[in-house]
Design a protein around this motif. Structure first.
Motif, PDB file in Angstrom:
ATOM      1  N   THR A  43       0.842  -1.078   0.396  1.00 66.62           N
ATOM      2  CA  THR A  43       0.268   0.134   0.001  1.00 66.62           C
ATOM      3  C   THR A  43       1.377   1.060  -0.044  1.00 66.62           C
ATOM      4  N   VAL A  44       2.123   1.239   0.807  1.00 66.56           N
ATOM      5  CA  VAL A  44       2.241   2.445   1.270  1.00 66.56           C
ATOM      6  C   VAL A  44       3.113   2.818  -0.323  1.00 66.56           C
ATOM      7  N   SER A  45       3.736   1.425  -1.277  1.00 62.74           N
ATOM      8  CA  SER A  45       4.467   1.415  -2.842  1.00 62.74           C
ATOM      9  C   SER A  45       3.184   2.623  -3.257  1.00 62.74           C
ATOM     10  N   GLU A  46       2.141   2.088  -3.163  1.00 61.74           N
ATOM     11  CA  GLU A  46       1.351   2.241  -4.613  1.00 61.74           C
ATOM     12  C   GLU A  46       0.875   3.871  -4.690  1.00 61.74           C
ATOM     13  N   ILE A  47       1.157   4.318  -2.426  1.00 56.05           N
ATOM     14  CA  ILE A  47       0.415   5.709  -2.083  1.00 56.05           C
ATOM     15  C   ILE A  47       1.857   6.907  -2.742  1.00 56.05           C
ATOM     16  N   LYS A  48       3.200   6.216  -2.329  1.00 55.98           N
ATOM     17  CA  LYS A  48       3.937   6.794  -3.360  1.00 55.98           C
ATOM     18  C   LYS A  48       4.605   7.057  -4.918  1.00 55.98           C
ATOM     19  N   ALA A  49       3.687   6.369  -5.330  1.00 55.42           N
ATOM     20  CA  ALA A  49       3.692   6.008  -6.837  1.00 55.42           C
ATOM     21  C   ALA A  49       2.927   7.142  -7.420  1.00 55.42           C
ATOM     22  N   LEU A  50       2.390   7.558  -5.892  1.00 57.07           N
ATOM     23  CA  LEU A  50       1.245   8.753  -6.445  1.00 57.07           C
ATOM     24  C   LEU A  50       1.288   9.925  -6.689  1.00 57.07           C
ATOM     25  N   GLY A  51       2.726   9.514  -5.790  1.00 54.14           N
ATOM     26  CA  GLY A  51       3.639  10.981  -5.388  1.00 54.14           C
ATOM     27  C   GLY A  51       3.275  11.512  -3.970  1.00 54.14           C
ATOM     28  N   ALA A  52       1.899  10.821  -3.062  1.00 59.88           N
ATOM     29  CA  ALA A  52       1.875  11.073  -1.113  1.00 59.88           C
ATOM     30  C   ALA A  52       2.909  10.464  -1.208  1.00 59.88           C
ATOM     31  N   ASP A  53       3.407  11.136  -0.255  1.00 58.68           N
ATOM     32  CA  ASP A  53       4.372  10.485   1.149  1.00 58.68           C
ATOM     33  C   ASP A  53       3.428   9.389   2.104  1.00 58.68           C
ATOM     34  N   ALA A  54       3.928   7.832   2.239  1.00 59.43           N
ATOM     35  CA  ALA A  54       3.505   7.266   3.212  1.00 59.43           C
ATOM     36  C   ALA A  54       4.288   6.256   4.247  1.00 59.43           C
ATOM     37  N   GLU A  55       3.760   6.401   5.054  1.00 59.04           N
ATOM     38  CA  GLU A  55       4.548   4.623   5.922  1.00 59.04           C
ATOM     39  C   GLU A  55       3.317   4.148   6.918  1.00 59.04           C
ATOM     40  N   ALA A  56       4.369   3.187   6.739  1.00 56.32           N
ATOM     41  CA  ALA A  56       3.515   1.882   7.602  1.00 56.32           C
ATOM     42  C   ALA A  56       3.424   1.610   9.419  1.00 56.32           C
ATOM     43  N   TYR A  57       2.502   2.054   9.418  1.00 58.77           N
ATOM     44  CA  TYR A  57       2.546   1.721  11.418  1.00 58.77           C
ATOM     45  C   TYR A  57       1.695   0.185  11.403  1.00 58.77           C
ATOM     46  N   LYS A  58       2.654  -0.606  12.479  1.00 53.28           N
ATOM     47  CA  LYS A  58       1.937  -1.345  13.225  1.00 53.28           C
ATOM     48  C   LYS A  58       1.331  -1.520  13.953  1.00 53.28           C
ATOM     49  N   ALA A  59       0.216  -1.421  14.289  1.00 50.47           N
ATOM     50  CA  ALA A  59      -0.576  -1.273  15.755  1.00 50.47           C
ATOM     51  C   ALA A  59      -1.553  -1.899  15.982  1.00 50.47           C
TER      52      ALA A  59
END
Ligand code: NAP
Length: 244
Positions: A43-59
């Motif tokens: 999901t993070v990679s697909e978001i970044k490919a759209l030009g937005a920043d993203a990070e995954a948080y396991k919680a």
């Protein structure tokens, strides 16, 4: 100004579609998940490919300490929080006499406590900005009796109630709270049901088809937009006419 949205349960299904849609709308995205790290990173990679920043948080959203730690990390990375989409949820259908204590506790913990934990932490962050949107993903099962779903329905009914109460409490602080109650949506959650049952469900829907995760994401996107700046405490049912 860059805006940030946290979507819980964004590794798959509705949460992932919402995360991608909000990224297209210009938000940076905090991608929460419980166990599926590979999917969350996708999901993070697909978001970044759209030009937005993203990070995954396991919680695990039902664990307040894990939730507090996640919000601290989000603040460090993104600085601010504009949108929370409370989406992480579980379904474990069982007729009343078959409900076991472990399943009951897990459903109440994730589907109710998890939403409250995240809303509480999000509100603390949003107070300072005097603005914010919280969208709770409920279910049409909150307003429709579905056999085998007494626990699930009760948790989603609770979400409708807390949406109204949170909306009233948070409105003076510029924070709007609404819910989306989807009908049957084609995700992993639905794929566990047998084919014959799926066909029976489709037959009961006036539009004769399941919805898509993107259908839900479109409504969440609208609720986060400036077009919906005078609506709070509402539950939008999105079910192809199932509840009519
Ligand atoms: P799904 O495909 O089963 O995905 C569930 C997501 O929630 C996954 O990302 C999962 O993470 C995450 N999750 C589960 N427990 C969690 C926890 N304790 N902490 C953090 N994340 C957790 O579900 P879905 O169909 O997209 O459903 C999403 C929401 O929509 C739920 O609230 C559900 O009740 C509601 N809904 C679904 C439908 C439907 O027909 N699908 C209809 C009405 C409402 P991992 O990948 O790490 O396990």
């Amino acid at each position: 100004m860059e805006k940030t949205a946290l979507v819980t349960g964004a590794s798959r299904g509705i949460g992932k579609a919402v995360a991608l849609r909000l990224a297209k709308d210009g938000y940076n995205i905090a991608v929460n998940y419980n166990s599926n790290t590979a999917k969350a990173e996708e999901t993070v990679s697909e978001i970044k490919a759209l030009g937005a920043d993203a990070e995954a948080y396991k919680a695990d959203t039902s664990d307040i300490n894990a939730v507090k730690a996640m919000f601290r990390e989000i603040k460090k990375k993104f600085g601010r929080l504009d949108v929370l989409v409370n989406n992480a949820g579980v379904v474990d259908d069982a007729y009343l006499l078959m409900i076991n204590q472990d399943s009951l506790s897990r459903s109440l913990d994730i589907n109710i406590k998890g939403y409250i934990n995240c809303a509480q932490q999000a509100a603390l962050k949003m107070y300072g900005n005097k603005s914010g949107r919280i969208i709770n993903i409920s279910s049409v099962s909150s307003v429709l009796a579905v056999e085998g779903q007494s626990v699930y329905s009760a948790t989603k009914g609770a979400i409708n109630s807390l949406t109204a109460t949170m909306a009233k409490e948070l409105a003076p602080h510029g924070i709007l709270v609404n819910a989306v109650a989807p009908g049957f949506i084609g995700t992993d959650m639905l794929s566990s049901i047998p084919q014959e049952l799926a066909e029976k469900y489709i037959d009961s829907i006036p539009m004769k088809k399941f919805g898509t995760a993107e259908d839900v994401a479109n409504v969440v996107s609208a609720l986060c937009s400036d077009s919906f700046s005078y609506m709070t405490g509402q539950v939008i049912v999105l079910d192809g006419g199932l509840s009519l």
